[in-house]
Design a protein around this motif. Structure first.
Motif, PDB file in Angstrom:
ATOM      1  N   THR A   1      56.857  12.202  39.845  1.00  0.00           N
ATOM      2  CA  THR A   1      57.145  11.549  41.111  1.00  0.00           C
ATOM      3  C   THR A   1      58.233  10.499  40.907  1.00  0.00           C
ATOM      4  O   THR A   1      58.532  10.129  39.774  1.00  0.00           O
TER       5      THR A   1
ATOM      6  N   HIS B   1      57.406   4.584  43.433  1.00  0.00           N
ATOM      7  CA  HIS B   1      57.088   4.338  44.839  1.00  0.00           C
ATOM      8  C   HIS B   1      55.885   3.403  44.946  1.00  0.00           C
ATOM      9  O   HIS B   1      55.201   3.144  43.963  1.00  0.00           O
TER      10      HIS B   1
ATOM     11  N   HIS C   1      52.722   1.931  48.102  1.00  0.00           N
ATOM     12  CA  HIS C   1      52.055   2.135  49.394  1.00  0.00           C
ATOM     13  C   HIS C   1      51.597   0.777  49.908  1.00  0.00           C
ATOM     14  O   HIS C   1      50.959   0.023  49.174  1.00  0.00           O
TER      15      HIS C   1
ATOM     16  N   LEU D   1      47.525  10.980  52.732  1.00  0.00           N
ATOM     17  CA  LEU D   1      48.746  11.166  51.956  1.00  0.00           C
ATOM     18  C   LEU D   1      48.930  12.617  51.515  1.00  0.00           C
ATOM     19  O   LEU D   1      50.054  13.062  51.299  1.00  0.00           O
TER      20      LEU D   1
ATOM     21  N   MET E   1      51.700  14.545  53.094  1.00  0.00           N
ATOM     22  CA  MET E   1      53.064  14.383  52.599  1.00  0.00           C
ATOM     23  C   MET E   1      53.367  15.433  51.531  1.00  0.00           C
ATOM     24  O   MET E   1      54.431  16.043  51.523  1.00  0.00           O
TER      25      MET E   1
ATOM     26  N   ILE F   1      59.547  16.652  45.244  1.00  0.00           N
ATOM     27  CA  ILE F   1      58.744  15.459  44.992  1.00  0.00           C
ATOM     28  C   ILE F   1      59.467  14.478  44.064  1.00  0.00           C
ATOM     29  O   ILE F   1      59.249  13.274  44.115  1.00  0.00           O
TER      30      ILE F   1
ATOM     31  N   ARG G   1      62.519  12.958  49.043  1.00  0.00           N
ATOM     32  CA  ARG G   1      61.279  12.183  49.026  1.00  0.00           C
ATOM     33  C   ARG G   1      61.323  11.051  50.040  1.00  0.00           C
ATOM     34  O   ARG G   1      60.360  10.818  50.766  1.00  0.00           O
ATOM     35  N   LYS G   2      62.457  10.349  50.117  1.00  0.00           N
ATOM     36  CA  LYS G   2      62.567   9.217  51.044  1.00  0.00           C
ATOM     37  C   LYS G   2      62.387   9.670  52.485  1.00  0.00           C
ATOM     38  O   LYS G   2      61.685   9.023  53.261  1.00  0.00           O
TER      39      LYS G   2
ATOM     40  N   SER H   1      58.621  10.829  52.787  1.00  0.00           N
ATOM     41  CA  SER H   1      57.697   9.749  52.425  1.00  0.00           C
ATOM     42  C   SER H   1      57.572   8.674  53.479  1.00  0.00           C
ATOM     43  O   SER H   1      56.508   8.083  53.637  1.00  0.00           O
ATOM     44  N   SER H   2      58.659   8.404  54.178  1.00  0.00           N
ATOM     45  CA  SER H   2      58.648   7.306  55.147  1.00  0.00           C
ATOM     46  C   SER H   2      57.585   7.498  56.225  1.00  0.00           C
ATOM     47  O   SER H   2      57.101   6.528  56.791  1.00  0.00           O
TER      48      SER H   2
ATOM     49  N   TYR I   1      54.615   8.596  55.659  1.00  0.00           N
ATOM     50  CA  TYR I   1      53.287   8.565  55.043  1.00  0.00           C
ATOM     51  C   TYR I   1      53.016   7.314  54.212  1.00  0.00           C
ATOM     52  O   TYR I   1      52.146   7.327  53.354  1.00  0.00           O
TER      53      TYR I   1
ATOM     54  N   SER J   1      54.630   5.990  51.802  1.00  0.00           N
ATOM     55  CA  SER J   1      54.923   6.204  50.382  1.00  0.00           C
ATOM     56  C   SER J   1      56.398   5.852  50.221  1.00  0.00           C
ATOM     57  O   SER J   1      57.264   6.663  50.463  1.00  0.00           O
TER      58      SER J   1
END
Length: 146
Positions: free
Chosen positions: A49, A52, A54, A113, A116, A128, A134-135, A138-139, A141, A143
């Motif tokens: 990954t 990141h 949360h 999550l 995602m 991933i 990912r950005k 992820s935004s 969720y 993350s």
């Protein structure tokens, strides 16, 4: 009123291929109303990954097989089978599998999550670990790549 057990046997559960790893959903927040429990498995290689964090939930990891390095808040943590790691809210983290890869359980409280990862699994292989892909996903969720 009596409830019914939620049972996922070996080989069952929704599985998502993320390239570097596979996620199997054991229980999601739709089933539990409170948390999600997943199993990740994969081979050795680069990080599984991007770094990141949360804001709204915590993640816990329990290593079943293999060896991993969980980098939490900049601190590398060597984790062999039987190791439990809790990542607090607002703490940057990454996961890297050691030689031979391995498996771990991930508990997300509250849940959600896993959705995602389902989205990331629909993108090209290893999205991933792609900071741009990912950005974008992820935004939605909580993350946040750092």
């Amino acid at each position: 009123m009596t409830g019914h057990a939620h049972v996922v046997t070996s080989g069952e559960g929704r599985t998502v291929d993320l390239g570097v790893a596979r996620m199997r959903v054991l229980a999601d927040d739709a089933v539990t109303g409170a948390f999600s429990l997943t199993e990740f498995a994969g081979e050795a290689g680069g990080p599984w990954t991007v770094p990141h964090l949360h804001h709204g939930f915590e993640e816990s990891f329990f290593v079943l097989d293999g060896e991993f390095t969980f980098t939490v808040g900049g601190e590398p943590i060597a984790a062999a089978a039987g190791t439990y790691v809790l990542v607090p809210k607002d703490t940057a983290h990454t996961i890297t599998a050691g030689p031979g890869g391995g498996r771990f359980l991930t508990l997300m409280v509250p849940g959600g999550l896993e959705k995602m990862f389902v989205e990331l699994g629909e993108l090209p292989a290893n999205a991933i670990t792609d900071p741009v892909a990912r950005k974008e996903v992820s935004s939605r969720y909580d993350s946040i790549p750092v």
